[in-house]
Design a protein around this motif. Structure first.
Motif, PDB file in Angstrom:
ATOM      1  N   VAL A 141       2.200  -7.873  -3.890  1.00 30.99           N
ATOM      2  CA  VAL A 141       1.458  -7.673  -5.139  1.00 30.99           C
ATOM      3  C   VAL A 141       1.290  -6.188  -5.444  1.00 30.99           C
ATOM      4  CG1 VAL A 141      -0.754  -8.025  -6.307  1.00 30.99           C
ATOM      5  CG2 VAL A 141       0.243  -9.874  -4.935  1.00 30.99           C
ATOM      6  N   ALA A 142       0.940  -5.409  -4.417  1.00 30.88           N
ATOM      7  CA  ALA A 142       0.773  -3.964  -4.619  1.00 30.88           C
ATOM      8  C   ALA A 142       2.090  -3.321  -5.045  1.00 30.88           C
ATOM      9  CB  ALA A 142       0.256  -3.314  -3.343  1.00 30.88           C
ATOM     10  N   LEU A 143       3.193  -3.753  -4.454  1.00 33.58           N
ATOM     11  CA  LEU A 143       4.503  -3.221  -4.827  1.00 33.58           C
ATOM     12  C   LEU A 143       4.832  -3.555  -6.282  1.00 33.58           C
ATOM     13  CD1 LEU A 143       6.517  -4.075  -1.590  1.00 33.58           C
ATOM     14  CD2 LEU A 143       6.001  -1.782  -2.424  1.00 33.58           C
ATOM     15  N   GLU A 144       4.543  -4.784  -6.686  1.00 36.13           N
ATOM     16  CA  GLU A 144       4.809  -5.202  -8.072  1.00 36.13           C
ATOM     17  C   GLU A 144       3.946  -4.403  -9.046  1.00 36.13           C
ATOM     18  OE1 GLU A 144       4.041  -9.364  -8.006  1.00 36.13           O
ATOM     19  OE2 GLU A 144       5.978  -9.889  -7.104  1.00 36.13           O
ATOM     20  N   GLN A 145       2.674  -4.211  -8.694  1.00 37.45           N
ATOM     21  CA  GLN A 145       1.782  -3.433  -9.554  1.00 37.45           C
ATOM     22  C   GLN A 145       2.266  -1.991  -9.679  1.00 37.45           C
ATOM     23  OE1 GLN A 145      -1.897  -4.058  -7.427  1.00 37.45           O
ATOM     24  NE2 GLN A 145      -2.646  -5.511  -8.957  1.00 37.45           N
ATOM     25  N   ALA A 146       2.591  -1.396  -8.547  1.00 39.44           N
ATOM     26  CA  ALA A 146       3.039  -0.002  -8.556  1.00 39.44           C
ATOM     27  C   ALA A 146       4.306   0.158  -9.377  1.00 39.44           C
ATOM     28  CB  ALA A 146       3.268   0.477  -7.126  1.00 39.44           C
ATOM     29  N   LEU A 147       5.222  -0.781  -9.246  1.00 35.63           N
ATOM     30  CA  LEU A 147       6.471  -0.721 -10.015  1.00 35.63           C
ATOM     31  C   LEU A 147       6.186  -0.768 -11.509  1.00 35.63           C
ATOM     32  CD1 LEU A 147       9.534  -0.723 -10.259  1.00 35.63           C
ATOM     33  CD2 LEU A 147       9.501  -3.210  -9.959  1.00 35.63           C
ATOM     34  N   GLU A 148       5.289  -1.652 -11.922  1.00 36.98           N
ATOM     35  CA  GLU A 148       4.949  -1.759 -13.340  1.00 36.98           C
ATOM     36  C   GLU A 148       4.321  -0.469 -13.851  1.00 36.98           C
ATOM     37  OE1 GLU A 148       5.701  -4.167 -15.582  1.00 36.98           O
ATOM     38  OE2 GLU A 148       6.923  -4.874 -13.892  1.00 36.98           O
ATOM     39  N   TYR A 149       3.415   0.112 -13.053  1.00 37.65           N
ATOM     40  CA  TYR A 149       2.773   1.359 -13.465  1.00 37.65           C
ATOM     41  C   TYR A 149       3.792   2.480 -13.618  1.00 37.65           C
ATOM     42  CZ  TYR A 149      -1.446  -1.090 -11.895  1.00 37.65           C
ATOM     43  OH  TYR A 149      -2.454  -1.998 -11.716  1.00 37.65           O
ATOM     44  N   LEU A 150       4.731   2.561 -12.673  1.00 34.24           N
ATOM     45  CA  LEU A 150       5.739   3.623 -12.716  1.00 34.24           C
ATOM     46  C   LEU A 150       6.718   3.411 -13.869  1.00 34.24           C
ATOM     47  CD1 LEU A 150       6.492   3.960  -8.889  1.00 34.24           C
ATOM     48  CD2 LEU A 150       5.281   5.613 -10.328  1.00 34.24           C
ATOM     49  N   LYS A 151       7.141   2.172 -14.074  1.00 37.50           N
ATOM     50  CA  LYS A 151       8.087   1.871 -15.163  1.00 37.50           C
ATOM     51  C   LYS A 151       7.494   2.199 -16.522  1.00 37.50           C
ATOM     52  CE  LYS A 151       9.124  -2.381 -14.801  1.00 37.50           C
ATOM     53  NZ  LYS A 151       9.756  -3.681 -15.121  1.00 37.50           N
ATOM     54  N   ASP A 152       6.208   1.868 -16.692  1.00 39.14           N
ATOM     55  CA  ASP A 152       5.573   2.015 -18.001  1.00 39.14           C
ATOM     56  C   ASP A 152       4.978   3.396 -18.224  1.00 39.14           C
ATOM     57  OD1 ASP A 152       6.211  -0.634 -18.370  1.00 39.14           O
ATOM     58  OD2 ASP A 152       4.209  -1.388 -17.837  1.00 39.14           O
ATOM     59  N   ALA A 153       4.971   4.232 -17.193  1.00 35.71           N
ATOM     60  CA  ALA A 153       4.283   5.518 -17.287  1.00 35.71           C
ATOM     61  C   ALA A 153       5.007   6.500 -18.206  1.00 35.71           C
ATOM     62  CB  ALA A 153       4.141   6.128 -15.897  1.00 35.71           C
TER      63      ALA A 153
ATOM     64  N   GLY B 139      -8.484   2.812  -6.412  1.00 37.65           N
ATOM     65  CA  GLY B 139      -7.083   2.581  -6.737  1.00 37.65           C
ATOM     66  C   GLY B 139      -6.819   1.262  -7.441  1.00 37.65           C
ATOM     67  N   ASP B 140      -5.782   1.259  -8.292  1.00 37.51           N
ATOM     68  CA  ASP B 140      -5.306   0.024  -8.920  1.00 37.51           C
ATOM     69  C   ASP B 140      -4.297  -0.671  -8.012  1.00 37.51           C
ATOM     70  OD1 ASP B 140      -6.622   0.205 -11.588  1.00 37.51           O
ATOM     71  OD2 ASP B 140      -5.462   2.061 -11.697  1.00 37.51           O
ATOM     72  N   ALA B 141      -3.490   0.108  -7.305  1.00 38.27           N
ATOM     73  CA  ALA B 141      -2.547  -0.404  -6.307  1.00 38.27           C
ATOM     74  C   ALA B 141      -2.740   0.459  -5.062  1.00 38.27           C
ATOM     75  CB  ALA B 141      -1.107  -0.323  -6.801  1.00 38.27           C
ATOM     76  N   VAL B 142      -3.003  -0.184  -3.927  1.00 36.13           N
ATOM     77  CA  VAL B 142      -3.339   0.553  -2.704  1.00 36.13           C
ATOM     78  C   VAL B 142      -2.358   0.212  -1.587  1.00 36.13           C
ATOM     79  CG1 VAL B 142      -5.099   0.985  -0.954  1.00 36.13           C
ATOM     80  CG2 VAL B 142      -5.773   0.564  -3.338  1.00 36.13           C
ATOM     81  N   PHE B 143      -1.864   1.254  -0.914  1.00 37.61           N
ATOM     82  CA  PHE B 143      -0.953   1.083   0.221  1.00 37.61           C
ATOM     83  C   PHE B 143      -1.603   1.698   1.452  1.00 37.61           C
ATOM     84  CE2 PHE B 143       1.664   1.000  -3.544  1.00 37.61           C
ATOM     85  CZ  PHE B 143       2.491  -0.095  -3.303  1.00 37.61           C
ATOM     86  N   VAL B 144      -1.632   0.915   2.545  1.00 39.45           N
ATOM     87  CA  VAL B 144      -2.294   1.340   3.773  1.00 39.45           C
ATOM     88  C   VAL B 144      -1.261   1.748   4.814  1.00 39.45           C
ATOM     89  CG1 VAL B 144      -3.828   0.643   5.657  1.00 39.45           C
ATOM     90  CG2 VAL B 144      -4.249  -0.180   3.326  1.00 39.45           C
ATOM     91  N   SER B 145      -1.424   2.956   5.351  1.00 40.13           N
ATOM     92  CA  SER B 145      -0.562   3.435   6.436  1.00 40.13           C
ATOM     93  C   SER B 145      -1.354   3.378   7.732  1.00 40.13           C
ATOM     94  CB  SER B 145      -0.085   4.867   6.164  1.00 40.13           C
ATOM     95  OG  SER B 145      -1.186   5.731   5.949  1.00 40.13           O
ATOM     96  N   ILE B 146      -0.751   2.855   8.789  1.00 42.03           N
ATOM     97  CA  ILE B 146      -1.420   2.688  10.074  1.00 42.03           C
ATOM     98  C   ILE B 146      -0.902   3.728  11.046  1.00 42.03           C
ATOM     99  CG2 ILE B 146      -1.867   1.111  11.991  1.00 42.03           C
ATOM    100  CD1 ILE B 146      -3.088   0.224   9.367  1.00 42.03           C
TER     101      ILE B 146
END
Length: 283
Positions: A119-131, A223-230
């Motif tokens: 879901v986060a990947l899909e959201q981020a892609l939409e934000y980047l495409k439409d930006a 954040g609207d789309a959040v990615f967690v690094s461990i």
């Protein structure tokens, strides 16, 4: 819960209280002991009230201690046992020390991959495409990651912006538009400067993509789309060093996904860059 208990605890660790960190550390280091004892036994060992332990298990996503212990036993020792990947000794050869650093980075990437979210990947892609424009923000060590991302995304069919100066970043964020997208990077998610940038971008109506090691940090919550690094902390390396590797990989992933999504425009953009750069190469 599909992800291991260790990763779930790790993603929230920086937001735990001192007592909660004591509970978390004991669980990570003694999963078998925890799985074979009652909440009262654990309370006596840690000298922490049973109610605090119960609330801790609720905080990391379980209905209570019994539910948590069942998950712990179900996952088994192999998944819940903590591994200190680097564990470098004075007696190790130079090659062994280097290999152990690689092992830690590999572990960081594998752990972070488990936290990738469709879901986060899909959201981020939409934000980047439409930006209309994409801005990269980060301070300190995170600024280096932001610069790398900016350098990479320059090849994409996007208008991208990045400044190394915090004050300029803050001004840029305040001037963003609802049609813009901000990518904010902070290991802890608690950097005062980065949070201020996020608030400015949020007030401007822009979409926020956040990269952090703490899913419940103040920055992540904006954040609207959040990615967690461990990442694991070791004696001579802070978690931020390992998380940098993971964050670079997340940004690489977003870049590749975007380029495939807008393949024709991406090829044209890359061709222009390569043509110009090729003129600078020695013959």
């Amino acid at each position: 819960m599909s992800d291991s208990i260790r990763l779930s605890i790790k993603s929230m660790y920086t937001n735990l209280s001192e007592k909660e960190k004591k509970i978390a550390d004991f669980i990570l280091e003694n999963p078998v002991v925890v799985g074979s004892n009652s909440i009262n036994d654990l309370s006596e060992t840690l000298e922490i009230a049973p109610s605090t332990i119960f609330q801790f298990t609720r905080k990391i996503g379980y209905q209570g201690f019994k539910d948590f212990k069942l998950a712990l036993l179900t996952q088994g020792r192999s998944e819940t046992e903590i591994t200190i990947h680097e564990n470098i000794y004075d007696s190790d050869s130079l090659l062994t020390k280097a290999q152990k650093v690689f092992d830690t980075n590999i572990s960081t990437l594998l752990d972070t991959r488990k936290f990738l979210d469709q879901v986060a990947l899909e959201q981020a892609l939409e934000y980047l495409k439409d930006a209309e424009a994409v801005y990269f923000f980060g301070v300190g060590g995170s600024e280096i990651v932001a610069t790398d991302a900016y350098h990479k995304f320059l090849r994409a069919p996007l208008r991208v912006h990045h400044s190394t100066d915090y004050h300029i970043q803050l001004m840029e964020a305040s001037l963003m538009k609802p049609s813009d997208c901000a990518i904010l990077i902070s290991h802890t998610g608690r950097s005062h400067e980065t949070i201020e940038i996020a608030k400015a971008a949020r007030e401007a109506g822009a979409k926020l993509i956040v990269l952090t090691s703490s899913s419940q940090s103040p920055l992540a919550l904006l954040g609207d789309a959040v990615f967690v690094s461990i990442a694991e902390e070791t004696e001579f390396r802070s978690e931020a060093l390992s998380s940098r590797i993971a964050q670079l990989s997340i940004l690489d992933s977003l870049y590749v996904i975007l380029m495939f999504e807008r393949k024709k425009a991406s090829k044209e953009s890359m061709a222009k860059v390569r043509k110009r750069i090729a003129k600078l190469k020695a013959t």
